[in-house]
Scaffold this motif. Sequence first.
Motif, PDB file in Angstrom:
ATOM      1  N   ALA A  59       0.867  -1.182   0.000  1.00 42.09           N
ATOM      2  CA  ALA A  59       0.000   0.000   0.000  1.00 42.09           C
ATOM      3  C   ALA A  59       0.901   1.228   0.000  1.00 42.09           C
ATOM      4  CB  ALA A  59      -0.891   0.003   1.235  1.00 42.09           C
ATOM      5  N   SER A  60       0.408   2.306  -0.575  1.00 44.69           N
ATOM      6  CA  SER A  60       1.203   3.533  -0.577  1.00 44.69           C
ATOM      7  C   SER A  60       0.310   4.722  -0.239  1.00 44.69           C
ATOM      8  CB  SER A  60       1.890   3.746  -1.921  1.00 44.69           C
ATOM      9  OG  SER A  60       0.945   4.103  -2.903  1.00 44.69           O
ATOM     10  N   ARG A  61       0.966   5.791   0.181  1.00 46.86           N
ATOM     11  CA  ARG A  61       0.271   7.051   0.479  1.00 46.86           C
ATOM     12  C   ARG A  61       1.268   8.173   0.268  1.00 46.86           C
ATOM     13  NH1 ARG A  61       2.447   8.662   5.193  1.00 46.86           N
ATOM     14  NH2 ARG A  61       3.193   7.064   6.604  1.00 46.86           N
ATOM     15  N   TRP A  62       0.758   9.357   0.112  1.00 47.33           N
ATOM     16  CA  TRP A  62       1.627  10.518  -0.008  1.00 47.33           C
ATOM     17  C   TRP A  62       1.997  11.012   1.372  1.00 47.33           C
ATOM     18  CZ3 TRP A  62       4.141  11.635  -4.179  1.00 47.33           C
ATOM     19  CH2 TRP A  62       3.608  11.289  -5.417  1.00 47.33           C
ATOM     20  N   ASP A  63       3.283  11.216   1.598  1.00 47.67           N
ATOM     21  CA  ASP A  63       3.783  11.787   2.853  1.00 47.67           C
ATOM     22  C   ASP A  63       4.129  13.238   2.566  1.00 47.67           C
ATOM     23  OD1 ASP A  63       4.981  12.454   5.238  1.00 47.67           O
ATOM     24  OD2 ASP A  63       6.751  11.202   4.943  1.00 47.67           O
ATOM     25  N   PRO A  67      10.060  18.131   3.505  1.00 40.37           N
ATOM     26  CA  PRO A  67      10.042  19.359   2.697  1.00 40.37           C
ATOM     27  C   PRO A  67       9.454  19.143   1.302  1.00 40.37           C
ATOM     28  CG  PRO A  67      12.195  19.051   3.703  1.00 40.37           C
ATOM     29  CD  PRO A  67      11.385  17.831   4.006  1.00 40.37           C
ATOM     30  N   ARG A  68       9.605  17.922   0.806  1.00 35.64           N
ATOM     31  CA  ARG A  68       9.084  17.568  -0.510  1.00 35.64           C
ATOM     32  C   ARG A  68       8.103  16.415  -0.358  1.00 35.64           C
ATOM     33  NH1 ARG A  68      12.319  15.429  -5.492  1.00 35.64           N
ATOM     34  NH2 ARG A  68      12.311  13.651  -4.130  1.00 35.64           N
ATOM     35  N   ARG A  69       6.983  16.508  -1.009  1.00 39.01           N
ATOM     36  CA  ARG A  69       5.993  15.431  -0.969  1.00 39.01           C
ATOM     37  C   ARG A  69       6.578  14.189  -1.630  1.00 39.01           C
ATOM     38  NH1 ARG A  69       0.059  14.833  -3.535  1.00 39.01           N
ATOM     39  NH2 ARG A  69       1.137  14.496  -5.495  1.00 39.01           N
ATOM     40  N   ARG A  70       6.404  13.023  -0.980  1.00 35.95           N
ATOM     41  CA  ARG A  70       6.905  11.775  -1.564  1.00 35.95           C
ATOM     42  C   ARG A  70       6.001  10.617  -1.194  1.00 35.95           C
ATOM     43  NH1 ARG A  70      12.515  11.456   1.863  1.00 35.95           N
ATOM     44  NH2 ARG A  70      11.574  11.635   3.888  1.00 35.95           N
ATOM     45  N   ARG A  71       6.069   9.585  -2.015  1.00 33.77           N
ATOM     46  CA  ARG A  71       5.241   8.395  -1.822  1.00 33.77           C
ATOM     47  C   ARG A  71       5.918   7.481  -0.809  1.00 33.77           C
ATOM     48  NH1 ARG A  71       0.632   8.314  -3.402  1.00 33.77           N
ATOM     49  NH2 ARG A  71      -0.455   6.566  -4.258  1.00 33.77           N
ATOM     50  N   VAL A  72       5.116   6.948   0.111  1.00 34.86           N
ATOM     51  CA  VAL A  72       5.607   6.045   1.147  1.00 34.86           C
ATOM     52  C   VAL A  72       4.906   4.703   0.947  1.00 34.86           C
ATOM     53  CG1 VAL A  72       5.695   5.639   3.634  1.00 34.86           C
ATOM     54  CG2 VAL A  72       6.041   7.941   2.738  1.00 34.86           C
ATOM     55  N   TYR A  73       5.697   3.638   1.011  1.00 30.79           N
ATOM     56  CA  TYR A  73       5.190   2.283   0.752  1.00 30.79           C
ATOM     57  C   TYR A  73       5.271   1.439   2.016  1.00 30.79           C
ATOM     58  CZ  TYR A  73       5.928   3.725  -4.054  1.00 30.79           C
ATOM     59  OH  TYR A  73       5.892   4.403  -5.235  1.00 30.79           O
ATOM     60  N   GLN A  74       4.313   0.536   2.164  1.00 30.66           N
ATOM     61  CA  GLN A  74       4.364  -0.427   3.260  1.00 30.66           C
ATOM     62  C   GLN A  74       3.644  -1.700   2.853  1.00 30.66           C
ATOM     63  OE1 GLN A  74       2.210   2.137   6.089  1.00 30.66           O
ATOM     64  NE2 GLN A  74       0.863   0.384   6.428  1.00 30.66           N
ATOM     65  N   LEU A  75       4.005  -2.783   3.532  1.00 30.19           N
ATOM     66  CA  LEU A  75       3.370  -4.079   3.248  1.00 30.19           C
ATOM     67  C   LEU A  75       1.937  -4.090   3.744  1.00 30.19           C
ATOM     68  CD1 LEU A  75       5.749  -7.024   4.192  1.00 30.19           C
ATOM     69  CD2 LEU A  75       5.197  -6.147   1.952  1.00 30.19           C
ATOM     70  N   THR A  76       1.099  -4.786   3.019  1.00 26.13           N
ATOM     71  CA  THR A  76      -0.235  -5.101   3.501  1.00 26.13           C
ATOM     72  C   THR A  76      -0.157  -6.449   4.215  1.00 26.13           C
ATOM     73  OG1 THR A  76      -0.810  -6.287   1.484  1.00 26.13           O
ATOM     74  CG2 THR A  76      -1.294  -3.893   1.539  1.00 26.13           C
TER      75      THR A  76
END
Length: 110
Positions: A59-63, A67-76
């Motif tokens: 799963a991912s979400r925007w963090d 200072p810069r928006r980035r995608r963060v990933y984690q296991l389901t």
Amino acid sequence: MDVRGHLDLLLLSVLDDAGPVHGYAVIAALRDRSDGAFDLPEGTVYPALQRLERAGLVASRWDETAPRRRRVYQLTTDGHRAQVAKKREWRGFVTGVQAVIGPMTAGGVA
């Protein structure tokens, strides 16, 4: 080193250990944990992460806290189960190969 066929296991394992992380941290962890053997380009890792996300394993979400928006990933939960199954399959494969070629010796060759 060629990671075809093993990239999913590598990515799932990094995410299982690291928790929610951005893509560059995944790339850095692969490189660091493999002593440079898996220094993979973004063009390999990001499409694989997206594929794993479409499969429901990541799963991912925007963090937006950095200072810069980035995608963060984690296991389901399914991703964790898949990682455990792939790890078991990999260990069985290694055991079979070692039975055929012989174990590693202290010098690194059988």
